[in-house]
Motif scaffolding. Sequence first.
Motif, PDB file in Angstrom:
ATOM      1  N   HIS B  83      53.331  62.869   9.299  1.00 23.59           N
ATOM      2  CA  HIS B  83      54.357  62.354   9.080  1.00 23.59           C
ATOM      3  C   HIS B  83      52.660  62.228   7.733  1.00 23.59           C
ATOM      4  CE1 HIS B  83      57.539  62.128  10.771  1.00 23.59           C
ATOM      5  NE2 HIS B  83      57.180  61.131  11.742  1.00 23.59           N
ATOM      6  N   PHE B 491      57.149  62.930   4.179  1.00 21.33           N
ATOM      7  CA  PHE B 491      58.273  63.762   5.640  1.00 21.33           C
ATOM      8  C   PHE B 491      57.158  62.653   6.901  1.00 21.33           C
ATOM      9  CE2 PHE B 491      54.331  67.044   4.649  1.00 21.33           C
ATOM     10  CZ  PHE B 491      54.483  66.641   6.150  1.00 21.33           C
TER      11      PHE B 491
ATOM     12  N   SER C 142      59.486  73.516   6.105  1.00 19.49           N
ATOM     13  CA  SER C 142      61.494  72.660   6.516  1.00 19.49           C
ATOM     14  C   SER C 142      62.097  74.046   5.915  1.00 19.49           C
ATOM     15  CB  SER C 142      61.098  71.239   6.658  1.00 19.49           C
ATOM     16  OG  SER C 142      60.524  71.376   4.537  1.00 19.49           O
TER      17      SER C 142
END
Lengths: 491, 491, 491
Positions: B83, B491, C142
């Motif tokens: 992350h 994220f 992503s």
Amino acid sequence: MITTKKTLLIAMLAAQFPMSSAWAADTNASTSTSLQSLQEQINELQARLNKTEKTAEQASDKASQAKVAATKASDDASSFEFHAYARAGLLMNNHGYGAATGDGKVIGTGPYMTAAGALGAPVGRLGLEDDNYVETDLIHKSVADNGTKSLYKIMIADGNRSSNDWTSSESQLNVRQVYTELSDISSFTGAFKNAKVWAGKRFDRDNFDIHFFDSDIVFLSGTGAGIYDVQLGNNWKSNFSIYGRDFGTDTSSNNIKNYIATMNNHIGPWQFMVSGMTSPKNDQRASTASSPTTRANSGIHTLFAYHGGSFYGLAKGFSKTGILMGQGLGAELKRIGADGNLNDKAKAVRLFSFGVANLNDTWKVAPAFMAEYSKDRIKTGDEFKWASLNVRLSEAFTDNFEMVYEGSYQYMDLNNGTSSANGNFYKATIAPTLKMSTAGGFFARPELRFAVSYVNWSKELDNYTISLDNTAKPMGSGGRTLFALQMETWF
Amino acid sequence: MITTKKTLLIAMLAAQFPMSSAWAADTNASTSTSLQSLQEQINELQARLNKTEKTAEQASDKASQAKVAATKASDDASSFEFHAYARAGLLMNNHGYGAATGDGKVIGTGPYMTAAGALGAPVGRLGLEDDNYVETDLIHKSVADNGTKSLYKIMIADGNRSSNDWTSSESQLNVRQVYTELSDISSFTGAFKNAKVWAGKRFDRDNFDIHFFDSDIVFLSGTGAGIYDVQLGNNWKSNFSIYGRDFGTDTSSNNIKNYIATMNNHIGPWQFMVSGMTSPKNDQRASTASSPTTRANSGIHTLFAYHGGSFYGLAKGFSKTGILMGQGLGAELKRIGADGNLNDKAKAVRLFSFGVANLNDTWKVAPAFMAEYSKDRIKTGDEFKWASLNVRLSEAFTDNFEMVYEGSYQYMDLNNGTSSANGNFYKATIAPTLKMSTAGGFFARPELRFAVSYVNWSKELDNYTISLDNTAKPMGSGGRTLFALQMETWF
Amino acid sequence: MITTKKTLLIAMLAAQFPMSSAWAADTNASTSTSLQSLQEQINELQARLNKTEKTAEQASDKASQAKVAATKASDDASSFEFHAYARAGLLMNNHGYGAATGDGKVIGTGPYMTAAGALGAPVGRLGLEDDNYVETDLIHKSVADNGTKSLYKIMIADGNRSSNDWTSSESQLNVRQVYTELSDISSFTGAFKNAKVWAGKRFDRDNFDIHFFDSDIVFLSGTGAGIYDVQLGNNWKSNFSIYGRDFGTDTSSNNIKNYIATMNNHIGPWQFMVSGMTSPKNDQRASTASSPTTRANSGIHTLFAYHGGSFYGLAKGFSKTGILMGQGLGAELKRIGADGNLNDKAKAVRLFSFGVANLNDTWKVAPAFMAEYSKDRIKTGDEFKWASLNVRLSEAFTDNFEMVYEGSYQYMDLNNGTSSANGNFYKATIAPTLKMSTAGGFFARPELRFAVSYVNWSKELDNYTISLDNTAKPMGSGGRTLFALQMETWF
């Protein structure tokens, strides 16, 4: 008449043989019904089979795709590995200080907090550690078409005593390892068939430690190259390596290198390791009051050890026992070749023995012993003796909770050539500990622990330092109680 | 005769019953054909089924293997998480300087660029940030056979204002978090059934922020241990924790610790948090002209907040409102227990309210308000008042493009006991923004933005500093236009 | 009588038509057997089919689940990527020093070890590198529902010459890149359909290098934003970007920014790149004896290159050839806009050509050439000429082993306005090399190598430095033999 008779006869026959025609009709009807039924059943079976064939084919295709995807995902996932060692938490003492040290004028707490700590003499670590130390390993694996495998590893480590979240000014972040190792080398044969070759910067693969002391038995590391697992005999595997080290932390003397050549043999449970080292320019480094009488330019180091598959043959577990000897630059017995401040005449011998016994589902016990005698180590005429004994016990209460106990003792008889001191260090710790599963034993991590320790030592040691540097920190006064909240993990 | 007659009869019968034999033959032929056909069909079915059975078996095996592989891969993949939070880019001003600051003699741009910024008074961040800030989280998850779960997290962060690619001399890389958290603890029951226990160094889980101000409401962090989600009542969950902090950045005073004990309660949408702290040696730290009149050795801090599930009941979205109060070391209301330069008598109260309303597919709006009154904060007799108001609006144009607008205002009335100043700060920003999907709303990231801002403030504030240190930087002169190229992501 | 006769007749008939009834019985029996058999076979088929249907269904379900799991795992696994470049090892020379440098008073070994190295003039790197350099890339990918893709990358790098495992005091760890790039942007059309947009800090995507020199042809990097692959014509793609740089390493001058605007065109195999830059405050920076006559405030830089799909049309492989020109701040031809110590009048032109030819399974060859002429570069009146030539050859012996040879030559004619020197540098290296697969060619990594090099140069160059700073290090004396143990990898 015959016709009449015949007609009559036929009628008679027809009456007489109803079964014949009835049977004929019957058979006809029933067979055709049966056949029809069978045909219908077969048709139905065919229809079902058509469908099932498709289902099976599709399932097979889907499974094939899934297998490919799973294999790819598995390869993707397994080509990368994340590993870590970490400890972090809060240590308080009964004086309201953070570290046991308080004013920064004495050695902080930890397994090397005693006057002999500067010689690598450890005490039991449980409840004494005040630092937040972390090793982060990122690993990449790959396989060539010819079967040769490669492993790349980088270890980024940090260690500091700050409780703050932003520690950029105290940060020690650095790359401790970065190397590549090749194995299953397709064109290697004979004694080299299972050999692994590496180059870069690394901790030697065969380093091993006494966890409870936070002390390696040998810690060989640096930049270089080597080969593992050369098969010299039926039961005999050898490693050969060359490691470089730098002496001095100031950048101008960074180029004073020490070169270490090692041969490390495993013959069944026996290990014999010999290392020679040379640092041709070491005696040209600048000197201070605490420098060696004559800085050593070379050294030799040996380890002889027995790796037992049980707890001294007494219980399930394991035990390891051995002796280390060294002279010159080899007199630093743990961190082979890493100490450039050794006297030309330095001599040292170290004994160790430790083990872990799984007594039963509740109790586990791990005693550890280490002792060293060294002479002419820094100054000609100095003499140092120390012995450390530690016992850690764990008592499981539930699936997740255990009490861990540790008792530690160290004897010191220290003479740096100018002044001497001798005495003892004592520690007792009790640590209520939360684990994922207490069934995992001593080495299952993570552990979340609260620990209370009492540490004390001979008053004579309070202000003694081995180093003759004015800035060297002594132990300070004993009789402290320490409270710890700590996480320790590895994976 | 009978014989003759018989023969005749038979012949007659044979002629009379042709169907019998014809039928017999017919039946025979057609049945046998049918049977043969059926048999053939069955044979074919059997053959096909043999094949299909194998196909299905193999598909099943393959699927099983794929499932195992997929599960393993999934476990492998999910045991690791990556992350991040990051912002990076380029800020220019109409004077040709990089940062708005230019000569390094005034505060750089950013949400804390005003004279009140030193008190934690923020302004809207959009278009003001000149730093490249990054948080990298590496997470390892595992599950024991007994169901107990563990999570390990390390956060490595960096922040600096250099535009260069090699920033080793400006690098701030440091480990901000490293902790282990156990959950689903198999032997925990009752109020502790769903409790999570952690130890190490971390940002408290229940910290929350006003993103547009780049300001946490509370930011509790440090080394220690705690427990989350103890179920004290039907709707009542509590956290208990002990955090340590260090005061002073010089290593000699690193051991001046502050210990913070916190109870944090969530009762439905209401939150009540109380923290007490003690730093027994804080008053022994060295003093300078800018030091507190009497350095506080303890403090208390409280937060009372309401977490709304809608935008003040007016629109879809959310809103949060609350009050913070503190005294002594607790008077630093955001970074609980992190400021050791507070006066014994320091008192502070802070109000906040903010929310996000999703007005329609095109427009979203987020107003935010924060205000603080503090007294005897550093020097006895000082008094500080500030209030910040910010509104961010976004207007979606396409799937990937939106215009973002931000207006910000801050009122300051500052009196450090020696000198005082009061005035206002204004900012207006317009930011054409590229996103993956504008449908994601305010908090969807990444955003790639170009921003133009105009900032200005009361001339009276230009040279004012809250700190009495000679090296403290003032705001400098206002009336600047700033141009930004920036990426922000999480994220 | 008729009765009698009838009876008789029946008996007769029965005797006369045994086949009829025998057949009937027979047919009956065999048909019924057949039918029964068929039925049994059908029953069996049904039973098997029932089972197979279930098996197939279950296999299908399992396969579906496996596919979902595999896809998830694959997504999980592929959303994260780990990449690295690393070299690490040990360099020794025939004087017993670690680095070739020894006393820290001369330039260390490496591709920029010559007097012209300060101008970016490289020599062949093989066997000369003494540093442990590592780049660690963590990537997150992503995809939005609308198909827009994002890529986030952080690169953490370190480089130092220490052989020690704990290098916190020498650590250079820093974040070299952190950016987000959007691609497949759903609402982009026309010339922008395949465009990629980025912001943050990065190495420009289209930088390219001569690996054997460890030299980029262009190395554009910094903070900013840009767009790649705008389709301006059938065969014509363009990139547009703005990059910021900082001049000066002391924090006070961190805000002297250089802004670089670049247009980079690819038309088939041809590349044309033009960069303009401005640093309005650069001339206000502090000056020393080695500073430019008049510090440039702006500059222009151009690159014209041909990217060949073969080795100069002579063999399989590739080749690249081109010319770079720049003036003012653009006269640093490799690191565009990264050097603030350039004279207002600085002018430079550089030629390069290199390629790799795969001669056969055994031999591969890679010649490389780079030459530069620059004038009024730092001081008005200075003049620098250099040309570097390098040839690397590899000769495969087994699947895993190859010999690598490198010969390198550099011509220097240097005049810094105060003093001048000219002469030559020579190097010859032979490196037994272990690889995963020698079939991979020049650029297959990892390589584990042992290298022996002989380096020598004109005596005239020994003490010459381009910089007029007293602290600038000269080459020292030549005629050294270097021994290297090194790992190099990328993935």
